[in-house]
Scaffold this motif. Structure first.
Motif, PDB file in Angstrom:
ATOM      1  N   PRO A 134       0.926  -1.250   0.095  1.00  0.00           N
ATOM      2  CA  PRO A 134      -0.100   0.005   0.003  1.00  0.00           C
ATOM      3  C   PRO A 134       0.991   1.169  -0.066  1.00  0.00           C
ATOM      4  O   PRO A 134       0.754   2.225  -0.898  1.00  0.00           O
ATOM      5  N   ALA A 135       1.913   1.235   0.746  1.00  0.00           N
ATOM      6  CA  ALA A 135       2.793   2.637   0.948  1.00  0.00           C
ATOM      7  C   ALA A 135       3.418   2.766  -0.591  1.00  0.00           C
ATOM      8  O   ALA A 135       3.761   3.877  -1.210  1.00  0.00           O
ATOM      9  N   LEU A 136       3.841   1.583  -1.196  1.00  0.00           N
ATOM     10  CA  LEU A 136       4.573   1.643  -2.365  1.00  0.00           C
ATOM     11  C   LEU A 136       3.516   2.300  -3.563  1.00  0.00           C
ATOM     12  O   LEU A 136       3.848   2.833  -4.397  1.00  0.00           O
ATOM     13  N   ARG A 137       2.227   1.555  -3.388  1.00  0.00           N
ATOM     14  CA  ARG A 137       1.498   2.199  -4.445  1.00  0.00           C
ATOM     15  C   ARG A 137       0.769   3.500  -4.348  1.00  0.00           C
ATOM     16  O   ARG A 137       0.878   4.296  -5.120  1.00  0.00           O
ATOM     17  N   ARG A 138       0.816   4.039  -2.970  1.00  0.00           N
ATOM     18  CA  ARG A 138       0.641   5.439  -2.644  1.00  0.00           C
ATOM     19  C   ARG A 138       1.561   6.293  -3.405  1.00  0.00           C
ATOM     20  O   ARG A 138       1.523   7.421  -3.790  1.00  0.00           O
ATOM     21  N   LYS A 139       2.940   5.848  -3.100  1.00  0.00           N
ATOM     22  CA  LYS A 139       4.156   6.655  -3.659  1.00  0.00           C
ATOM     23  C   LYS A 139       4.078   6.733  -5.115  1.00  0.00           C
ATOM     24  O   LYS A 139       4.327   7.862  -5.623  1.00  0.00           O
ATOM     25  N   ALA A 140       3.915   5.247  -5.872  1.00  0.00           N
ATOM     26  CA  ALA A 140       3.985   5.338  -7.304  1.00  0.00           C
ATOM     27  C   ALA A 140       2.731   6.133  -7.820  1.00  0.00           C
ATOM     28  O   ALA A 140       2.985   6.747  -8.705  1.00  0.00           O
ATOM     29  N   GLU A 141       1.592   6.235  -7.244  1.00  0.00           N
ATOM     30  CA  GLU A 141       0.529   7.126  -7.578  1.00  0.00           C
ATOM     31  C   GLU A 141       0.578   8.332  -7.366  1.00  0.00           C
ATOM     32  O   GLU A 141      -0.008   9.372  -8.437  1.00  0.00           O
ATOM     33  N   SER A 142       1.439   9.027  -6.470  1.00  0.00           N
ATOM     34  CA  SER A 142       1.542  10.377  -6.284  1.00  0.00           C
ATOM     35  C   SER A 142       2.527  10.926  -7.164  1.00  0.00           C
ATOM     36  O   SER A 142       2.382  12.198  -7.437  1.00  0.00           O
ATOM     37  N   VAL A 143       3.386  10.315  -7.863  1.00  0.00           N
ATOM     38  CA  VAL A 143       4.277  10.626  -8.705  1.00  0.00           C
ATOM     39  C   VAL A 143       3.450  11.291  -9.929  1.00  0.00           C
ATOM     40  O   VAL A 143       3.836  12.437 -10.531  1.00  0.00           O
ATOM     41  N   GLY A 144       2.451  10.617 -10.497  1.00  0.00           N
ATOM     42  CA  GLY A 144       1.473  10.876 -11.373  1.00  0.00           C
ATOM     43  C   GLY A 144       0.914  12.118 -11.278  1.00  0.00           C
ATOM     44  O   GLY A 144       0.349  12.760 -12.093  1.00  0.00           O
ATOM     45  N   ASP A 145       0.508  12.492  -9.973  1.00  0.00           N
ATOM     46  CA  ASP A 145      -0.140  13.516  -9.739  1.00  0.00           C
ATOM     47  C   ASP A 145       0.466  15.039  -9.329  1.00  0.00           C
ATOM     48  O   ASP A 145       0.002  15.921  -9.214  1.00  0.00           O
ATOM     49  N   THR A 146       1.889  14.862  -9.461  1.00  0.00           N
ATOM     50  CA  THR A 146       2.615  15.901  -9.229  1.00  0.00           C
ATOM     51  C   THR A 146       2.583  16.930 -10.626  1.00  0.00           C
ATOM     52  O   THR A 146       3.086  16.450 -11.602  1.00  0.00           O
ATOM     53  N   PRO A 147       2.074  18.308 -10.481  1.00  0.00           N
ATOM     54  CA  PRO A 147       2.183  19.045 -11.410  1.00  0.00           C
ATOM     55  C   PRO A 147       3.499  19.567 -11.674  1.00  0.00           C
ATOM     56  O   PRO A 147       4.149  19.835 -10.909  1.00  0.00           O
ATOM     57  N   CYS A 148       3.760  19.432 -13.299  1.00  0.00           N
ATOM     58  CA  CYS A 148       5.404  19.850 -13.607  1.00  0.00           C
ATOM     59  C   CYS A 148       5.343  21.126 -14.506  1.00  0.00           C
ATOM     60  O   CYS A 148       6.252  21.207 -15.357  1.00  0.00           O
ATOM     61  N   THR A 149       4.273  21.824 -14.416  1.00  0.00           N
ATOM     62  CA  THR A 149       4.355  23.094 -15.173  1.00  0.00           C
ATOM     63  C   THR A 149       5.184  24.096 -14.128  1.00  0.00           C
ATOM     64  O   THR A 149       5.004  24.292 -13.139  1.00  0.00           O
ATOM     65  N   PRO A 150       5.700  25.200 -14.814  1.00  0.00           N
ATOM     66  CA  PRO A 150       6.539  26.115 -13.904  1.00  0.00           C
ATOM     67  C   PRO A 150       5.469  27.039 -13.410  1.00  0.00           C
ATOM     68  O   PRO A 150       4.268  27.481 -13.821  1.00  0.00           O
ATOM     69  N   ALA A 151       5.592  27.365 -12.278  1.00  0.00           N
ATOM     70  CA  ALA A 151       5.196  28.538 -11.430  1.00  0.00           C
ATOM     71  C   ALA A 151       5.724  29.748 -11.413  1.00  0.00           C
ATOM     72  O   ALA A 151       6.914  30.051 -10.995  1.00  0.00           O
ATOM     73  N   TYR A 152       5.212  30.659 -12.050  1.00  0.00           N
ATOM     74  CA  TYR A 152       5.843  32.107 -12.071  1.00  0.00           C
ATOM     75  C   TYR A 152       5.369  32.883 -11.045  1.00  0.00           C
ATOM     76  O   TYR A 152       4.213  33.052 -10.865  1.00  0.00           O
ATOM     77  N   GLY A 153       6.211  33.752 -10.291  1.00  0.00           N
ATOM     78  CA  GLY A 153       5.759  34.684  -9.582  1.00  0.00           C
ATOM     79  C   GLY A 153       6.879  34.948  -8.605  1.00  0.00           C
ATOM     80  O   GLY A 153       7.944  34.780  -8.787  1.00  0.00           O
ATOM     81  N   ALA A 154       6.515  35.567  -7.566  1.00  0.00           N
ATOM     82  CA  ALA A 154       7.325  36.339  -6.509  1.00  0.00           C
ATOM     83  C   ALA A 154       8.439  34.863  -5.988  1.00  0.00           C
ATOM     84  O   ALA A 154       9.670  35.240  -5.775  1.00  0.00           O
ATOM     85  N   SER A 155       7.998  33.836  -5.740  1.00  0.00           N
ATOM     86  CA  SER A 155       8.758  32.860  -5.136  1.00  0.00           C
ATOM     87  C   SER A 155       9.484  32.107  -6.437  1.00  0.00           C
ATOM     88  O   SER A 155      10.106  31.213  -6.065  1.00  0.00           O
ATOM     89  N   GLY A 156       9.056  32.377  -7.356  1.00  0.00           N
ATOM     90  CA  GLY A 156       9.569  31.506  -8.707  1.00  0.00           C
ATOM     91  C   GLY A 156       9.206  30.097  -8.549  1.00  0.00           C
ATOM     92  O   GLY A 156       9.904  29.378  -9.472  1.00  0.00           O
TER      93      GLY A 156
END
Length: 132
Positions: free
Chosen positions: A19-41
């Motif tokens: 279950p922990a491996l499955r959560r970790k594997a599934e969470s990678v696909g949920d990570t947005p990989c678009t750049p965020a522009y703003g004060a924090s960069g």
């Protein structure tokens, strides 16, 4: 401890970790990989989304374990009484709510059948890992 006990207990630990491996594997696909522009960069909170996705992905060893359990689940689901077999495995290894014998009563099957189904699943995972 003899050789069988070594791989048997090791395989059961891998099954419990699924279950922990499955959560970790599934969470990678949920990570947005678009750049965020703003004060924090886009780098506040522990690095960029891409960096977090790379750090959070499964290691090769974890991926091998995850794939082995996933393959065993897929094979077990299509076996005779596959749903009941997986319910037994779920209660014993993932929910950890029952002993093997208690899960047998819930499914319901005999203790001997529960032991056989459990053994089949553990051996199947071990086979996928090339252990025994």
């Amino acid at each position: 401890m003899n050789k069988r006990e070594d791989w048997w207990e090791y395989t059961k630990r891998i099954i419990r970790s699924y279950p922990a491996l499955r959560r970790k594997a599934e969470s990678v696909g949920d990570t947005p990989c678009t750049p965020a522009y703003g004060a924090s960069g886009g780098h506040s909170g522990g690095g960029s989304p891409v960096e977090r996705a790379v750090v959070d992905r499964l290691t090769d060893k974890e991926q091998r374990r995850y794939d082995a359990v996933r393959a065993a689940i897929s094979e077990t689901e299509v076996m005779k009484h596959g749903r009941q077999r997986m319910e037994l495995i779920d209660r014993v290894y993932w929910k950890r709510s029952h002993t093997l014998y208690g899960a047998a009563m819930c499914v319901p099957v005999s203790e001997a059948t529960a032991k056989r189904w459990n053994g089949t699943f553990v051996r199947l995972v071990a086979e996928k890992l090339n252990l025994p």
